[in-house]
Design an enzyme around this catalytic site. Structure first.
Site: not given
Ligand code: NAD
Length: 498
Positions: A245, A279
């Site tokens: 997602e 998002c």
């Molecule tokens: P992010 O990708 O920076 O982090 C998300 C999670 O991934 C965090 O818990 C982070 O610690 C973890 N992470 C980071 N590097 C990783 C790796 N190499 N392997 C595994 N996990 C890792 O995103 P964010 O800033 O926390 O969230 C914002 C983003 O999320 C925006 O792009 C938003 O659109 C998206 N989002 C999407 C949805 C959806 O349902 N499609 C919902 C909410 C947010």
């Protein structure tokens, strides 16, 4: 020289992850950082707990999940306050988020047996001597990796469905909102104290990466598209299935016969709720020429009334301090390339706050139109007609949600959007509809949470055939005779050869 701590940026201190309020810098949570070994141990414990949980059956899980739902509903103010303190989200927005999550727990608990439970399916003429049986079995342990922007709604959107399907869940909450994640697993443990069915591991991205490589049976990731690619690559090493997602750049289309007041109201909320850090937030609007000016006027009038600040304002701080520079760059780029700010603008960026900003006539190839801004900003561009609006809305690699305002053609336009979801004459409402699947296309990811598809996402289809009569046309045996094969050929020609 000691580094100055920017409020809201997570810090690691003595093996603890410390989260702070982006508005005040006050400490919100302090949780132990997991090593890769800790993650492995958490998954091992979850595996044993998952067997117990699966053994409870649909009825036992339903009863416990409904108890958790009741607890979440009763303590809504408490969790909304924590979401506000840790992430800066206005309490009213946090309440709406929790309400939506409660609804999903309720639906998943009540519908898992109907959607996933054992059932007979019809046999066909070929192999009519066998009955057909289908059921959906849990994977075992699901790793859920979450973002900070909806720290209750997003983990629950995966976890509630995974749990209802009979899986144990290990959650890696965002490093910006670990206390909220811990609150979720602690309250679950209050109603399911017997086994560690739903637990959390904390840390930065490396802990999420360790979870991908920990032997979990599926990973449900919610976060940015860039991280989604890393998650998929890590999971590819062990062929661990993934649900992604990811980010979005959702568009709203305003057609000529739209109710402009309703469209402006929904647009302002859809774009600016949670300071635009959504998002499925509306980031771009395409309004057809005849209604463009009136629509822009109504949006500016409404957005200009919103309050910005730390407590009980409509718009809170930007949760992730580093995002402020992205928002600033998008506004500057739009203005330097001929766009106009009809509300806010370059001066609107006052960290940790950004005042509502509405940009019009922004070039389609600018960052503000093409990249996820994740701030309380909005572009509104004029288009000739709905066809041009659809073409522009569909021009990006993202495809999460979308919104259409209009009467005669609105549903047809919504169906043409290249996105997983759309709302007609409202914004974002599909997210709260627990009967509907939620997920994206393209750079917004794949797989679905919520609804029947969301339950199936966390289970494996198991197909069983059972003999109920002797075969009249034996084919699946070496004991078939040439005459049997000849009769089979004849039968197939009669049935399908016409
Ligand atoms: P992010 O990708 O920076 O982090 C998300 C999670 O991934 C965090 O818990 C982070 O610690 C973890 N992470 C980071 N590097 C990783 C790796 N190499 N392997 C595994 N996990 C890792 O995103 P964010 O800033 O926390 O969230 C914002 C983003 O999320 C925006 O792009 C938003 O659109 C998206 N989002 C999407 C949805 C959806 O349902 N499609 C919902 C909410 C947010």
């Amino acid at each position: 020289m000691t580094a100055v701590h920017v409020p809201g940026t997570p810090i690691i201190e003595d093996g603890r992850l410390v989260s702070t309020s982006p508005a005040t810098g006050a400490e919100a949570g302090r949780l132990p950082v997991a090593t890769a070994e800790d993650v492995g141990r958490a998954v091992d414990r979850a595996r044993a707990a998952g067997e117990w949980w699966a053994g409870l059956g649909f009825g036992g899980r339903r009863e416990r999940l409904l108890r958790w739902r009741s607890l979440l509903a009763r303590r809504i103010e408490e969790i909304a306050e924590l979401v506000h303190t840790e992430g800066g989200k206005p309490v009213a927005d946090a309440v709406v988020e929790v309400v939506t999550a409660v609804e999903h727990v309720d639906w998943a608990a009540r519908n898992a047996r109907r959607v996933l439970g054992p059932r007979r399916v019809r046999s066909r003429l070929v192999l009519a001597e066998f009955s057909a049986h289908l059921e959906y079995q849990p994977y075992g342990v699901v790793g859920v990796i979450g973002p900070w922007n909806y720290p209750v709604f997003t983990p629950i959107g995966s976890a509630a469905y995974a749990l209802a399907a009979g899986n144990a869940v290990v959650l890696k909450p965002s490093e910006y909102t670990p206390a909220v994640g811990q609150w979720l697993v602690d309250t679950f443990a209050e109603v399911v104290p017997e086994q560690p069915v739903f637990t959390a591991v904390h840390g930065l991205g490396d802990v999420g990466a360790a979870l991908c490589r920990s032997g979990v049976d599926k990973v449900a990731f919610t976060g940015s598209s860039a991280t989604a690619r890393k998650v998929m690559a890590a999971c590819a090493e062990s062929l661990t299935p993934v649900l992604l997602e990811a980010g979005g750049k959702d568009a709203m289309i305003v057609d000529a016969d739209a109710d402009l007041d309703a469209a402006a109201e929904a647009c302002v909320w859809g774009a600016l709720t949670n300071a635009g850090q959504t998002c499925i937030g509306i980031e771009r609007v395409y309004a057809v020429e005849p209604v463009f000016d009136a629509f822009v006027g109504k949006v500016v009038e409404r957005a200009g009334r919103l309050t910005v600040g730390p407590d009980n304002a409509d718009i809170g701080p930007i949760t992730m301090p580093s995002q402020v520079e992205v928002i600033r760059r998008h506004i500057d780029d739009a203005l330097s390339r001929g766009g106009r700010a009809v509300l806010g603008g370059a001066d609107a960026v006052q960290p940790p706050y950004v005042r509502p900003t509405v940009l019009v006539d922004v070039p389609e190839d600018s960052a503000a139109v093409r990249e996820e801004t994740f701030g309380p900003t909005l572009t509104i561009n004029r288009v000739r007609d709905a066809d041009e609006a659809v073409a522009r809305a569909n021009a990006l690699s993202y495809g999460l949600g979308g919104s259409v305002f209009g009467r005669r053609h609105a549903v047809a336009i919504a169906r043409r959007l290249r996105s997983g979801m759309a709302s007609v004459n409202s914004a974002l409402t599909f997210a709260g509809m627990s009967t509907l699947p939620f997920g994206g296309v393209g750079d917004s990811g794949f797989g679905r949470i919520h609804g029947e598809d969301g339950l199936r996402e966390f289970s494996r289809a198991k197909a069983i055939t059972r003999r109920r009569a002797r075969s009249l046309l034996p084919s699946t045996t070496f004991e078939r005779t040439p005459a049997d094969v000849a009769r089979l050929v004849k039968a197939i020609k009669v049935i399908y050869g016409r």
